[in-house]
Design a protein around this motif. Sequence first.
Motif, PDB file in Angstrom:
ATOM      1  N   GLU A  26       3.334  18.510 -18.038  1.00 25.61           N
ATOM      2  CA  GLU A  26       4.182  19.037 -19.104  1.00 25.61           C
ATOM      3  C   GLU A  26       3.348  19.248 -20.356  1.00 25.61           C
ATOM      4  O   GLU A  26       2.636  18.342 -20.797  1.00 25.61           O
ATOM      5  CB  GLU A  26       5.298  18.045 -19.439  1.00 25.61           C
ATOM      6  CG  GLU A  26       6.421  18.012 -18.442  1.00 25.61           C
ATOM      7  CD  GLU A  26       7.214  19.287 -18.438  1.00 25.61           C
ATOM      8  OE1 GLU A  26       7.610  19.779 -19.503  1.00 25.61           O
ATOM      9  OE2 GLU A  26       7.428  19.810 -17.345  1.00 25.61           O
ATOM     10  N   TYR A  27       3.434  20.420 -20.935  1.00 23.86           N
ATOM     11  CA  TYR A  27       2.735  20.725 -22.185  1.00 23.86           C
ATOM     12  C   TYR A  27       3.725  20.562 -23.325  1.00 23.86           C
ATOM     13  O   TYR A  27       4.686  21.316 -23.443  1.00 23.86           O
ATOM     14  CB  TYR A  27       2.165  22.138 -22.138  1.00 23.86           C
ATOM     15  CG  TYR A  27       1.399  22.516 -23.378  1.00 23.86           C
ATOM     16  CD1 TYR A  27       0.215  21.859 -23.695  1.00 23.86           C
ATOM     17  CD2 TYR A  27       1.856  23.510 -24.228  1.00 23.86           C
ATOM     18  CE1 TYR A  27      -0.495  22.190 -24.839  1.00 23.86           C
ATOM     19  CE2 TYR A  27       1.147  23.859 -25.366  1.00 23.86           C
ATOM     20  CZ  TYR A  27      -0.027  23.195 -25.665  1.00 23.86           C
ATOM     21  OH  TYR A  27      -0.729  23.522 -26.793  1.00 23.86           O
ATOM     22  N   ASP A  28       3.515  19.549 -24.152  1.00 24.78           N
ATOM     23  CA  ASP A  28       4.430  19.224 -25.252  1.00 24.78           C
ATOM     24  C   ASP A  28       3.897  19.770 -26.564  1.00 24.78           C
ATOM     25  O   ASP A  28       3.260  19.065 -27.338  1.00 24.78           O
ATOM     26  CB  ASP A  28       4.604  17.706 -25.367  1.00 24.78           C
ATOM     27  CG  ASP A  28       5.289  17.097 -24.172  1.00 24.78           C
ATOM     28  OD1 ASP A  28       6.012  17.834 -23.473  1.00 24.78           O
ATOM     29  OD2 ASP A  28       5.120  15.897 -23.943  1.00 24.78           O
ATOM     30  N   GLU A  29       4.172  21.044 -26.830  1.00 19.15           N
ATOM     31  CA  GLU A  29       3.661  21.641 -28.059  1.00 19.15           C
ATOM     32  C   GLU A  29       4.643  21.563 -29.218  1.00 19.15           C
ATOM     33  O   GLU A  29       4.248  21.665 -30.365  1.00 19.15           O
ATOM     34  CB  GLU A  29       3.270  23.097 -27.811  1.00 19.15           C
ATOM     35  CG  GLU A  29       4.458  23.986 -27.489  1.00 19.15           C
ATOM     36  CD  GLU A  29       4.073  25.436 -27.300  1.00 19.15           C
ATOM     37  OE1 GLU A  29       3.256  25.949 -28.075  1.00 19.15           O
ATOM     38  OE2 GLU A  29       4.582  26.046 -26.356  1.00 19.15           O
TER      39      GLU A  29
ATOM     40  N   TRP B  24      13.293  10.183 -31.154  1.00 18.10           N
ATOM     41  CA  TRP B  24      14.356  10.750 -30.319  1.00 18.10           C
ATOM     42  C   TRP B  24      13.754  11.611 -29.210  1.00 18.10           C
ATOM     43  O   TRP B  24      14.164  11.538 -28.064  1.00 18.10           O
ATOM     44  CB  TRP B  24      15.302  11.580 -31.187  1.00 18.10           C
ATOM     45  CG  TRP B  24      16.418  12.190 -30.419  1.00 18.10           C
ATOM     46  CD1 TRP B  24      17.581  11.580 -30.028  1.00 18.10           C
ATOM     47  CD2 TRP B  24      16.488  13.519 -29.914  1.00 18.10           C
ATOM     48  NE1 TRP B  24      18.364  12.457 -29.312  1.00 18.10           N
ATOM     49  CE2 TRP B  24      17.712  13.661 -29.231  1.00 18.10           C
ATOM     50  CE3 TRP B  24      15.637  14.616 -29.960  1.00 18.10           C
ATOM     51  CZ2 TRP B  24      18.097  14.845 -28.619  1.00 18.10           C
ATOM     52  CZ3 TRP B  24      16.020  15.788 -29.343  1.00 18.10           C
ATOM     53  CH2 TRP B  24      17.236  15.883 -28.684  1.00 18.10           C
ATOM     54  N   GLY B  25      12.767  12.430 -29.563  1.00 17.24           N
ATOM     55  CA  GLY B  25      12.135  13.316 -28.584  1.00 17.24           C
ATOM     56  C   GLY B  25      11.393  12.562 -27.494  1.00 17.24           C
ATOM     57  O   GLY B  25      11.456  12.912 -26.316  1.00 17.24           O
ATOM     58  N   VAL B  26      10.687  11.495 -27.894  1.00 12.14           N
ATOM     59  CA  VAL B  26       9.964  10.684 -26.911  1.00 12.14           C
ATOM     60  C   VAL B  26      10.951  10.036 -25.943  1.00 12.14           C
ATOM     61  O   VAL B  26      10.743  10.032 -24.728  1.00 12.14           O
ATOM     62  CB  VAL B  26       9.085   9.619 -27.612  1.00 12.14           C
ATOM     63  CG1 VAL B  26       8.546   8.610 -26.613  1.00 12.14           C
ATOM     64  CG2 VAL B  26       7.944  10.282 -28.373  1.00 12.14           C
TER      65      VAL B  26
ATOM     66  N   ASP C 290      12.284  12.663 -23.549  1.00 12.87           N
ATOM     67  CA  ASP C 290      11.260  13.020 -22.567  1.00 12.87           C
ATOM     68  C   ASP C 290      11.134  11.949 -21.487  1.00 12.87           C
ATOM     69  O   ASP C 290      10.979  12.268 -20.303  1.00 12.87           O
ATOM     70  CB  ASP C 290       9.904  13.242 -23.234  1.00 12.87           C
ATOM     71  CG  ASP C 290       9.850  14.534 -24.029  1.00 12.87           C
ATOM     72  OD1 ASP C 290      10.715  15.408 -23.815  1.00 12.87           O
ATOM     73  OD2 ASP C 290       8.939  14.667 -24.871  1.00 12.87           O
ATOM     74  N   LYS C 291      11.185  10.683 -21.873  1.00 15.54           N
ATOM     75  CA  LYS C 291      11.093   9.591 -20.894  1.00 15.54           C
ATOM     76  C   LYS C 291      12.282   9.620 -19.942  1.00 15.54           C
ATOM     77  O   LYS C 291      12.140   9.375 -18.737  1.00 15.54           O
ATOM     78  CB  LYS C 291      11.008   8.233 -21.596  1.00 15.54           C
ATOM     79  CG  LYS C 291       9.746   8.036 -22.394  1.00 15.54           C
ATOM     80  CD  LYS C 291       8.525   8.101 -21.499  1.00 15.54           C
ATOM     81  CE  LYS C 291       7.270   7.928 -22.307  1.00 15.54           C
ATOM     82  NZ  LYS C 291       6.073   8.233 -21.562  1.00 15.54           N
ATOM     83  N   GLU C 292      13.461   9.933 -20.469  1.00 16.10           N
ATOM     84  CA  GLU C 292      14.648  10.039 -19.615  1.00 16.10           C
ATOM     85  C   GLU C 292      14.476  11.180 -18.602  1.00 16.10           C
ATOM     86  O   GLU C 292      14.788  11.029 -17.421  1.00 16.10           O
ATOM     87  CB  GLU C 292      15.894  10.275 -20.465  1.00 16.10           C
ATOM     88  CG  GLU C 292      17.166  10.311 -19.653  1.00 16.10           C
ATOM     89  CD  GLU C 292      18.405  10.476 -20.511  1.00 16.10           C
ATOM     90  OE1 GLU C 292      19.391  11.010 -19.992  1.00 16.10           O
ATOM     91  OE2 GLU C 292      18.380  10.081 -21.689  1.00 16.10           O
TER      92      GLU C 292
END
Length: 91
Positions: free
Chosen positions: A50-53, A61-63, A66-68
Amino acid sequence: MSGCHGDYTVNFKFQEKVYNPKTKRTLSIDLTIELFDADEDKRISKVGIEYDEHPNHVTSWGVGEDKEKDLIVLKQTGMQRIRVDPDMFQT
C-alpha cells in the motif's frame, strides 16, 4: 503481469479487490505480489503493498483506520500488507 524464473512464477496485480463484510464494500490493494512454485502450481507467498501518500494516513485516526483495513485483508485472504509512504523514498 507475470513472469517466470527457473521453477518460480511471479504474478503482479494492481488494485486487487478484497471484500469487506463489515461495510459490504471492497477494499483495493495498490499492488499484490504472488510467488508460485511453477512445477506444482502452488502459491508460496502473497504480499500486498500500500502506498500511503495522503496526509490522513499519518494522523491517529488514519493509522487506526489503516490497521483495521489491514486486519480485514488478513482475515479475508491471509495476506499481510506492507505500507510505504513518500518519506521512505526521500532518505
